[in-house]
Design a protein around this motif. Structure first.
Motif, PDB file in Angstrom:
ATOM      1  N   VAL A  12       3.542   0.179   6.196  1.00 47.40           N
ATOM      2  CA  VAL A  12       3.188  -0.923   5.145  1.00 47.40           C
ATOM      3  C   VAL A  12       3.409  -0.818   3.974  1.00 47.40           C
ATOM      4  O   VAL A  12       4.082  -1.573   2.888  1.00 47.40           O
ATOM      5  CB  VAL A  12       1.571  -1.190   5.383  1.00 47.40           C
ATOM      6  N   GLY A  13       3.414   0.554   3.082  1.00 52.24           N
ATOM      7  CA  GLY A  13       3.442   0.700   1.756  1.00 52.24           C
ATOM      8  C   GLY A  13       5.329   0.549   1.708  1.00 52.24           C
ATOM      9  O   GLY A  13       5.799   0.049   0.617  1.00 52.24           O
ATOM     10  N   ILE A  40       2.160   1.744  -1.125  1.00 49.80           N
ATOM     11  CA  ILE A  40       1.089   2.071  -0.553  1.00 49.80           C
ATOM     12  C   ILE A  40      -0.250   1.920  -1.643  1.00 49.80           C
ATOM     13  O   ILE A  40      -1.207   1.076  -1.315  1.00 49.80           O
ATOM     14  CB  ILE A  40       0.940   3.623  -0.369  1.00 49.80           C
ATOM     15  N   VAL A  41       0.065   2.245  -3.097  1.00 49.04           N
ATOM     16  CA  VAL A  41      -1.011   1.885  -3.972  1.00 49.04           C
ATOM     17  C   VAL A  41      -1.124   0.454  -3.936  1.00 49.04           C
ATOM     18  O   VAL A  41      -2.260  -0.172  -4.131  1.00 49.04           O
ATOM     19  CB  VAL A  41      -0.602   2.335  -5.079  1.00 49.04           C
ATOM     20  N   ALA A  42      -0.171  -0.268  -4.232  1.00 52.10           N
ATOM     21  CA  ALA A  42      -0.215  -1.936  -4.365  1.00 52.10           C
ATOM     22  C   ALA A  42      -0.673  -2.651  -3.116  1.00 52.10           C
ATOM     23  O   ALA A  42      -1.618  -3.392  -3.142  1.00 52.10           O
ATOM     24  CB  ALA A  42       1.241  -2.409  -4.338  1.00 52.10           C
ATOM     25  N   ALA A  43      -0.496  -1.857  -1.891  1.00 48.71           N
ATOM     26  CA  ALA A  43      -0.990  -2.518  -0.680  1.00 48.71           C
ATOM     27  C   ALA A  43      -2.760  -2.218  -0.728  1.00 48.71           C
ATOM     28  O   ALA A  43      -3.406  -3.191  -0.261  1.00 48.71           O
ATOM     29  CB  ALA A  43      -0.777  -1.925   0.755  1.00 48.71           C
ATOM     30  N   GLN A  69      -0.223  -8.475  -2.817  1.00 44.74           N
ATOM     31  CA  GLN A  69       0.202  -6.949  -2.824  1.00 44.74           C
ATOM     32  C   GLN A  69       1.767  -7.134  -3.382  1.00 44.74           C
ATOM     33  O   GLN A  69       2.027  -6.098  -3.991  1.00 44.74           O
ATOM     34  CB  GLN A  69       0.083  -6.622  -1.337  1.00 44.74           C
ATOM     35  N   ILE A  70       2.398  -7.976  -3.190  1.00 43.20           N
ATOM     36  CA  ILE A  70       3.840  -8.019  -3.473  1.00 43.20           C
ATOM     37  C   ILE A  70       3.918  -8.116  -5.123  1.00 43.20           C
ATOM     38  O   ILE A  70       4.688  -7.449  -5.602  1.00 43.20           O
ATOM     39  CB  ILE A  70       4.588  -9.081  -2.749  1.00 43.20           C
ATOM     40  N   VAL A  71       2.846  -8.833  -5.784  1.00 45.23           N
ATOM     41  CA  VAL A  71       3.060  -8.942  -7.234  1.00 45.23           C
ATOM     42  C   VAL A  71       2.536  -7.509  -7.534  1.00 45.23           C
ATOM     43  O   VAL A  71       3.307  -7.097  -8.687  1.00 45.23           O
ATOM     44  CB  VAL A  71       1.846 -10.100  -7.603  1.00 45.23           C
ATOM     45  N   LEU A  72       1.651  -7.054  -7.228  1.00 43.62           N
ATOM     46  CA  LEU A  72       1.335  -5.578  -7.663  1.00 43.62           C
ATOM     47  C   LEU A  72       2.207  -4.513  -7.393  1.00 43.62           C
ATOM     48  O   LEU A  72       2.642  -3.638  -8.392  1.00 43.62           O
ATOM     49  CB  LEU A  72      -0.045  -5.107  -6.915  1.00 43.62           C
TER      50      LEU A  72
END
Length: 91
Positions: A12-13, A40-43, A69-72
């Motif tokens: 996923v990351g 991973i952190v953004a997810a 999540q994508i923006v992060l």
């Protein structure tokens, strides 16, 4: 966390990190391992924010959570590319 959970987090990351790299214009000179870490952190942060906003558990696919999540990830990739690029320029 089980081995399956770790492998899932890495996959996923990777996906979130790659999507974040696609959103950021230009070339990012960062290694794939850094993309995975950023993803991973953004997810994880995206899921936390989506739960705090009450949009994490919706009927069907959680599009709002994915967008968060994508923006992060895009923000993280931009920060990582700038930091990693500066490191290579020092003499």
């Amino acid at each position: 966390m089980t081995v399956t959970g770790i492998i899932t987090a890495i996959v996923v990351g990777l996906i979130i990190g790659v999507l974040g790299r696609l959103v950021v214009p230009g070339k990012q000179n960062i290694p794939i391992w850094l993309t995975i870490v950023v993803g991973i952190v953004a997810a994880l942060l995206g899921t936390f924010i989506a739960r705090a906003l009450g949009v994490a558990d919706t009927r069907g696919f959680d599009w709002i959570e994915l967008i968060i999540q994508i923006v992060l990830a895009a923000i993280g990739v931009t920060i990582a590319a700038n930091a990693y690029g500066r490191r290579g320029l020092r003499r």
